[in-house]
Design an enzyme around this catalytic site. Structure first.
Site, PDB file in Angstrom:
ATOM      1  N   LYS A  76       0.854  -1.186   0.000  1.00  0.00           N
ATOM      2  CA  LYS A  76       0.000   0.000   0.000  1.00  0.00           C
ATOM      3  C   LYS A  76       0.892   1.239   0.000  1.00  0.00           C
ATOM      4  O   LYS A  76       1.921   1.262   0.698  1.00  0.00           O
ATOM      5  CB  LYS A  76      -0.900  -0.049   1.248  1.00  0.00           C
ATOM      6  CG  LYS A  76      -1.958   1.043   1.317  1.00  0.00           C
ATOM      7  CD  LYS A  76      -2.839   0.836   2.551  1.00  0.00           C
ATOM      8  CE  LYS A  76      -3.922   1.881   2.696  1.00  0.00           C
ATOM      9  NZ  LYS A  76      -4.776   1.650   3.888  1.00  0.00           N
ATOM     10  N   SER A 151      -9.625   1.579   3.012  1.00  0.00           N
ATOM     11  CA  SER A 151      -8.749   2.331   2.131  1.00  0.00           C
ATOM     12  C   SER A 151      -7.678   1.492   1.446  1.00  0.00           C
ATOM     13  O   SER A 151      -7.014   1.992   0.545  1.00  0.00           O
ATOM     14  CB  SER A 151      -8.072   3.452   2.916  1.00  0.00           C
ATOM     15  OG  SER A 151      -7.272   2.902   3.948  1.00  0.00           O
ATOM     16  N   SER A 175      -9.758  -0.861   7.204  1.00  0.00           N
ATOM     17  CA  SER A 175      -9.225  -0.711   5.844  1.00  0.00           C
ATOM     18  C   SER A 175      -8.518  -1.923   5.264  1.00  0.00           C
ATOM     19  O   SER A 175      -8.226  -1.927   4.074  1.00  0.00           O
ATOM     20  CB  SER A 175      -8.273   0.472   5.777  1.00  0.00           C
ATOM     21  OG  SER A 175      -9.015   1.642   5.621  1.00  0.00           O
TER      22      SER A 175
END
Ligand code: GLN
Length: 484
Positions: A76, A151, A175
């Site tokens: 990420k 996210s 997330s």
């Protein structure tokens, strides 16, 4: 070949039936094939990856063994990578290149991983749909007109669409688990303190954790082994020696107690999702688990409490982005103050600004006691709820989200609706406990993946791994894949 998981890749690489260069090239040709449709990445690191793969092949040829040697992994884009951009999918960090690696990046490299790229995310990890990225939204591979969740949506999609073998994400309020549920992959938020956050760009420091997104629970155990442990560079990492999490794969669930929180099955849950979850619980019962009803009475306050605490901490953490120390600086500067103002006005997206303003408000004198302090008190009550519930059972089972992946744009104009996507995941962050999402079935109408959430006691990721792995041995939801 791109379909393989960590366990299979380890086997093929070790026995030299496959080279890391071949595997990495297969992953990149898959990326070339599907990335335009799903847009999981913020940026790719193809050349670097092929270099790392060659290096891994040399190490394998020399007889070296390391858990991720030669295996393509995605990160990420809020996990720092030395010499490679770390943007948080924000304009303000668009050109930021970290001078050091995050501890987890360092550990992955030590373990031999090949880093294929940095995945797209909601800006600064604020969101539940991946639509808050400065760059572009990410599409759900199961239905391209739907969100992947957020996210860590980019990481979940990259795993689901086989654009990497596994990925890391971060989870502040859901997330990792919510996009794992929406995309049909396995995602674990470890216990607060289990994994070092040195080099993780901070959103809400008392809630953030890094964790794996993988194709199987067995892979989660392998990845958790690599990334967990005390780090002298992160004072919040816990001095609790991690066990070998792969040992938990060998245990049985016979006689283990599964807590079902009654509050999680009332009100707004989509009936199709509820049915999948109930079927999943029946499967665990048939494998020898005993279900007990438990109560988490403060569920109704979780979202409000989370948004007060998370925004307060975000407003403090994000004050460092001022056009001086990091990243973007405006051209419109006629004074120091206007430089700060214009940089932040131009550099941050709408959701980030909303949270900075909300967080500054709840911390301001006069409102601190009414909001922030009260939020902290409710947080203690939520933590106590889990302690009580986990005294009566080994693992709690619940839905991950009240509904499956929703349509792109559907909740974008209504922040409150978006915040409610995390109603079932947020409490685990407030309590600091480990929680995992595993594929549990599909909705009957749209054939969208649904995740089952397993939550456990502090530092007891092993029980989640035992239950999750047993479930995956008995079902094949995790091996279904989207047609792309
Ligand atoms: N969706 C939640 C939020 O917007 C959780 C985000 C996260 O876990 N990073 O804050």
């Amino acid at each position: 070949m791109h379909r393989i998981n960590i366990t299979q890749a380890q086997e093929l690489l070790r026995s030299k039936k496959l080279s890391s260069v071949q595997l990495t090239e297969a992953v990149f040709s898959r990326i070339d094939q599907v990335e335009e449709k799903v847009q999981a990445f913020a940026h790719l690191t193809r050349e670097n990856a092929l270099e790392q793969a060659k290096n891994a092949d040399t190490r394998i040829a020399a007889g070296e063994e390391a858990p991720l040697l030669g295996i393509p992994i995605a990160l990420k884009d809020l996990i720092c990578t030395k010499g490679i951009r770390t943007t948080c999918s924000s304009k303000i960090l668009d050109q930021f290149v970290s001078p050091y690696n995050a501890t987890v990046t360092e550990k992955l490299i030590q373990a031999g991983a090949v880093i294929v790229g940095k995945t797209n995310m909601d800006e600064f990890a604020m969101g539940s749909s991946n639509e808050n990225s400065h760059y572009h939204p990410t599409m759900n591979p199961w239905a391209l007109d739907r969100v992947p969740g957020g996210s860590s949506g980019g990481s979940a999609v990259a795993v689901s669409a086989h654009q990497c073998v596994a990925a890391l994400g971060s989870d502040t309020g859901g997330s990792i688990r919510q996009p794992a549920s929406f995309c049909g992959v396995t995602g674990l938020k470890p216990t607060y303190g289990r994994v070092s956050r040195f080099g993780l760009v901070a959103f809400a420091s008392s809630l953030d954790q890094i964790g794996p997104l993988t194709k199987t629970v067995a892979d989660t155990a392998t990845l958790l082994n690599v990334i967990s442990g005390k780090d002298p560079r992160d004072s919040t990492s816990a001095d609790v020696p991690p066990p070998d999490f792969t040992q938990a794969l060998k245990k049985d669930v016979q006689g283990m107690k599964l807590g079902i929180p009654k509050e999680y099955f009332t009100g707004g849950i989509n009936p199709d999702v509820e049915k999948v979850i109930q079927d999943g619980i029946r499967t665990l019962e048939s494998l020898g688990m005993k279900t007990v009803e438990v109560s988490l009475p403060h569920l109704d306050y979780a979202v409000a409490t989370y948004y007060i605490i998370a925004c307060a901490e975000a407003s403090t953490n994000l004050s460092r982005f001022d056009g001086v120390k990091y990243g973007y600086r405006t051209d419109k500067t006629d004074s120091l103050v206007s430089m700060y103002e214009n940089t932040r006005e131009e550099g941050f997206g709408e959701e980030v600004k909303r949270r900075i303003i909300l967080g500054t408000f709840v911390l301001s004198s006069g409102y601190y006691d009414a909001y922030y302090l009260k939020g902290q008190k409710v947080r203690t009550l939520i933590k106590q709820d889990f302690e009580n519930a986990l005294n009566q059972c080994d693992v709690i089972a619940s839905p991950v989200a009240p509904y499956p992946a929703f349509k792109l744009g559907e909740k974008l104009d209504d922040p409150l609706q978006m915040y409610l996507a995390d109603i079932y995941t947020i409490s685990a962050n407030l309590a600091g406990i480990p929680a995992m999402s595993i594929p549990c079935g599909f909705t009957s109408t749209e054939n969208l993946p649904v995740g089952l959430q397993l939550m456990g006691r502090h530092f007891d990721e092993s029980s989640l791994i035992t239950v999750g792995h047993r479930f995956q041995r008995a079902t094949d939801f995790h091996s279904k894949e989207p047609s792309l």
